[in-house]
Each structure stands twice: as structure tokens, then as C-alpha cells.
Design a protein around this motif. Structure first.
Motif, PDB file in Angstrom:
ATOM      1  N   UNK A  59       0.835  -1.206   0.000  1.00  0.00           N
ATOM      2  CA  UNK A  59       0.000   0.000   0.000  1.00  0.00           C
ATOM      3  C   UNK A  59       0.869   1.255   0.000  1.00  0.00           C
ATOM      4  N   UNK A  60       1.908   1.255   0.803  1.00  0.00           N
ATOM      5  CA  UNK A  60       2.803   2.415   0.848  1.00  0.00           C
ATOM      6  C   UNK A  60       3.531   2.599  -0.483  1.00  0.00           C
ATOM      7  N   UNK A  61       3.986   1.504  -1.072  1.00  0.00           N
ATOM      8  CA  UNK A  61       4.687   1.607  -2.362  1.00  0.00           C
ATOM      9  C   UNK A  61       3.729   2.047  -3.469  1.00  0.00           C
ATOM     10  N   UNK A  62       2.505   1.530  -3.455  1.00  0.00           N
ATOM     11  CA  UNK A  62       1.496   1.964  -4.435  1.00  0.00           C
ATOM     12  C   UNK A  62       1.211   3.452  -4.280  1.00  0.00           C
ATOM     13  N   UNK A  63       1.073   3.894  -3.049  1.00  0.00           N
ATOM     14  CA  UNK A  63       0.847   5.309  -2.785  1.00  0.00           C
ATOM     15  C   UNK A  63       2.008   6.145  -3.322  1.00  0.00           C
ATOM     16  N   UNK A  64       3.211   5.659  -3.115  1.00  0.00           N
ATOM     17  CA  UNK A  64       4.399   6.361  -3.590  1.00  0.00           C
ATOM     18  C   UNK A  64       4.383   6.491  -5.107  1.00  0.00           C
ATOM     19  N   UNK A  65       3.998   5.416  -5.777  1.00  0.00           N
ATOM     20  CA  UNK A  65       3.947   5.438  -7.248  1.00  0.00           C
ATOM     21  C   UNK A  65       2.890   6.429  -7.723  1.00  0.00           C
ATOM     22  N   UNK A  66       1.720   6.380  -7.101  1.00  0.00           N
ATOM     23  CA  UNK A  66       0.622   7.273  -7.519  1.00  0.00           C
ATOM     24  C   UNK A  66       0.935   8.740  -7.238  1.00  0.00           C
ATOM     25  N   UNK A  67       1.600   8.998  -6.109  1.00  0.00           N
ATOM     26  CA  UNK A  67       1.846  10.373  -5.690  1.00  0.00           C
ATOM     27  C   UNK A  67       3.222  10.899  -6.091  1.00  0.00           C
ATOM     28  N   UNK A  68       4.042  10.055  -6.672  1.00  0.00           N
ATOM     29  CA  UNK A  68       5.382  10.479  -7.047  1.00  0.00           C
ATOM     30  C   UNK A  68       6.327  10.598  -5.869  1.00  0.00           C
ATOM     31  N   UNK A  69       6.064   9.840  -4.835  1.00  0.00           N
ATOM     32  CA  UNK A  69       6.924   9.833  -3.651  1.00  0.00           C
ATOM     33  C   UNK A  69       6.100   9.745  -2.389  1.00  0.00           C
ATOM     34  N   UNK A  70       6.794   9.697  -1.273  1.00  0.00           N
ATOM     35  CA  UNK A  70       6.136   9.610   0.030  1.00  0.00           C
ATOM     36  C   UNK A  70       6.530  10.795   0.887  1.00  0.00           C
ATOM     37  N   UNK A  71       5.585  11.237   1.713  1.00  0.00           N
ATOM     38  CA  UNK A  71       5.927  12.286   2.674  1.00  0.00           C
ATOM     39  C   UNK A  71       6.820  11.669   3.749  1.00  0.00           C
ATOM     40  N   UNK A  72       7.485  12.482   4.546  1.00  0.00           N
ATOM     41  CA  UNK A  72       8.433  11.959   5.536  1.00  0.00           C
ATOM     42  C   UNK A  72       7.830  10.930   6.500  1.00  0.00           C
ATOM     43  N   UNK A  73       6.589  11.129   6.909  1.00  0.00           N
ATOM     44  CA  UNK A  73       5.959  10.174   7.829  1.00  0.00           C
ATOM     45  C   UNK A  73       5.776   8.820   7.161  1.00  0.00           C
ATOM     46  N   UNK A  74       5.328   8.831   5.923  1.00  0.00           N
ATOM     47  CA  UNK A  74       5.137   7.567   5.207  1.00  0.00           C
ATOM     48  C   UNK A  74       6.485   6.914   4.870  1.00  0.00           C
ATOM     49  N   UNK A  75       7.484   7.718   4.562  1.00  0.00           N
ATOM     50  CA  UNK A  75       8.826   7.167   4.324  1.00  0.00           C
ATOM     51  C   UNK A  75       9.342   6.469   5.577  1.00  0.00           C
ATOM     52  N   UNK A  76       9.152   7.111   6.717  1.00  0.00           N
ATOM     53  CA  UNK A  76       9.594   6.528   7.980  1.00  0.00           C
ATOM     54  C   UNK A  76       8.831   5.235   8.265  1.00  0.00           C
ATOM     55  N   UNK A  77       7.524   5.235   7.997  1.00  0.00           N
ATOM     56  CA  UNK A  77       6.727   4.030   8.234  1.00  0.00           C
ATOM     57  C   UNK A  77       7.173   2.900   7.310  1.00  0.00           C
ATOM     58  N   UNK A  78       7.465   3.217   6.054  1.00  0.00           N
ATOM     59  CA  UNK A  78       7.933   2.194   5.119  1.00  0.00           C
ATOM     60  C   UNK A  78       9.230   1.570   5.629  1.00  0.00           C
ATOM     61  N   UNK A  79      10.129   2.378   6.118  1.00  0.00           N
ATOM     62  CA  UNK A  79      11.388   1.855   6.660  1.00  0.00           C
ATOM     63  C   UNK A  79      11.117   0.945   7.857  1.00  0.00           C
ATOM     64  N   UNK A  80      10.207   1.356   8.738  1.00  0.00           N
ATOM     65  CA  UNK A  80       9.841   0.538   9.899  1.00  0.00           C
ATOM     66  C   UNK A  80       9.261  -0.805   9.450  1.00  0.00           C
ATOM     67  N   UNK A  81       8.398  -0.768   8.448  1.00  0.00           N
ATOM     68  CA  UNK A  81       7.781  -1.996   7.936  1.00  0.00           C
ATOM     69  C   UNK A  81       8.850  -2.917   7.349  1.00  0.00           C
ATOM     70  N   UNK A  82       9.770  -2.357   6.579  1.00  0.00           N
ATOM     71  CA  UNK A  82      10.841  -3.164   5.980  1.00  0.00           C
ATOM     72  C   UNK A  82      11.696  -3.838   7.063  1.00  0.00           C
ATOM     73  N   UNK A  83      12.034  -3.092   8.093  1.00  0.00           N
ATOM     74  CA  UNK A  83      12.845  -3.636   9.180  1.00  0.00           C
ATOM     75  C   UNK A  83      12.068  -4.720   9.925  1.00  0.00           C
TER      76      UNK A  83
END
Length: 81
Positions: A19-43
Motif C-alpha cells: 500500500x505504501x509503495x502503491x501510494x508512492x507510485x501514484x503520488x510520485x513519492x512519500x511524505x516523511x511520515x510515510x517514508x519513515x513508516x515504510x522503513x519501519x515496515x521493511x525492518x
């Protein structure tokens, strides 16, 4: 934590990652909060996969899978491939 619970956690994390990656594709990137959450999810995914592998290895070689311990994020993230 049992294998089934770990697998369920992995499934939920994979869905959130998608969902975060799809959002990134649709929006052309992620805001800092979503970027941080994506990193947390990956870890967290790395930790879950590592724990599942540890549990399965213990079981395969006659050990008690319930003695497998989740490793700290910094340790899991620094494994060499």
C-alpha cells in the motif's frame, strides 16, 4: 510467538508495504511520515523472516522453536547476504 502468528504478521506487513509503495507510485513519492513508516515496515519484515527461519531451523534440528529469539533491528539489518 508461533509460526502461524509470525506468518500472519508477515502477511499484514507485506500488505502495508504494498500500500505504501502503491501510494508512492501514484503520488510520485512519500511524505516523511510515510517514508519513515515504510522503513519501519521493511525492518519489521526482516525481523519476522529472521525469527521464522530461526524457529524452523531449531525445529528441523531437534531443538525447541519456542526458544528462538527475535534479534534486534540493527543486528538483522546488518546481516551480510
Amino acid at each position: 510467538m508461533k509460526d502461524e502468528q509470525i506468518i500472519d504478521d508477515i502477511g499484514a506487513l507485506v500488505e502495508e508495504e504494498r500500500a505504501l509503495r502503491d501510494h508512492s507510485i501514484r503520488q510520485g513519492g512519500l511524505d516523511p511520515d510515510r517514508q519513515a513508516r515504510l522503513k519501519e515496515v521493511e525492518i519489521r519484515l526482516d525481523q519476522c523472516w529472521d525469527l521464522l527461519r530461526r524457529r524452523r531451523a531449531k525445529s528441523e534440528f531437534g531443538g525447541d522453536p519456542d526458544t528462538a529469539q527475535e534479534q534486534p533491528a540493527d543486528e538483522v539489518e546488518n546481516y551480510e547476504s
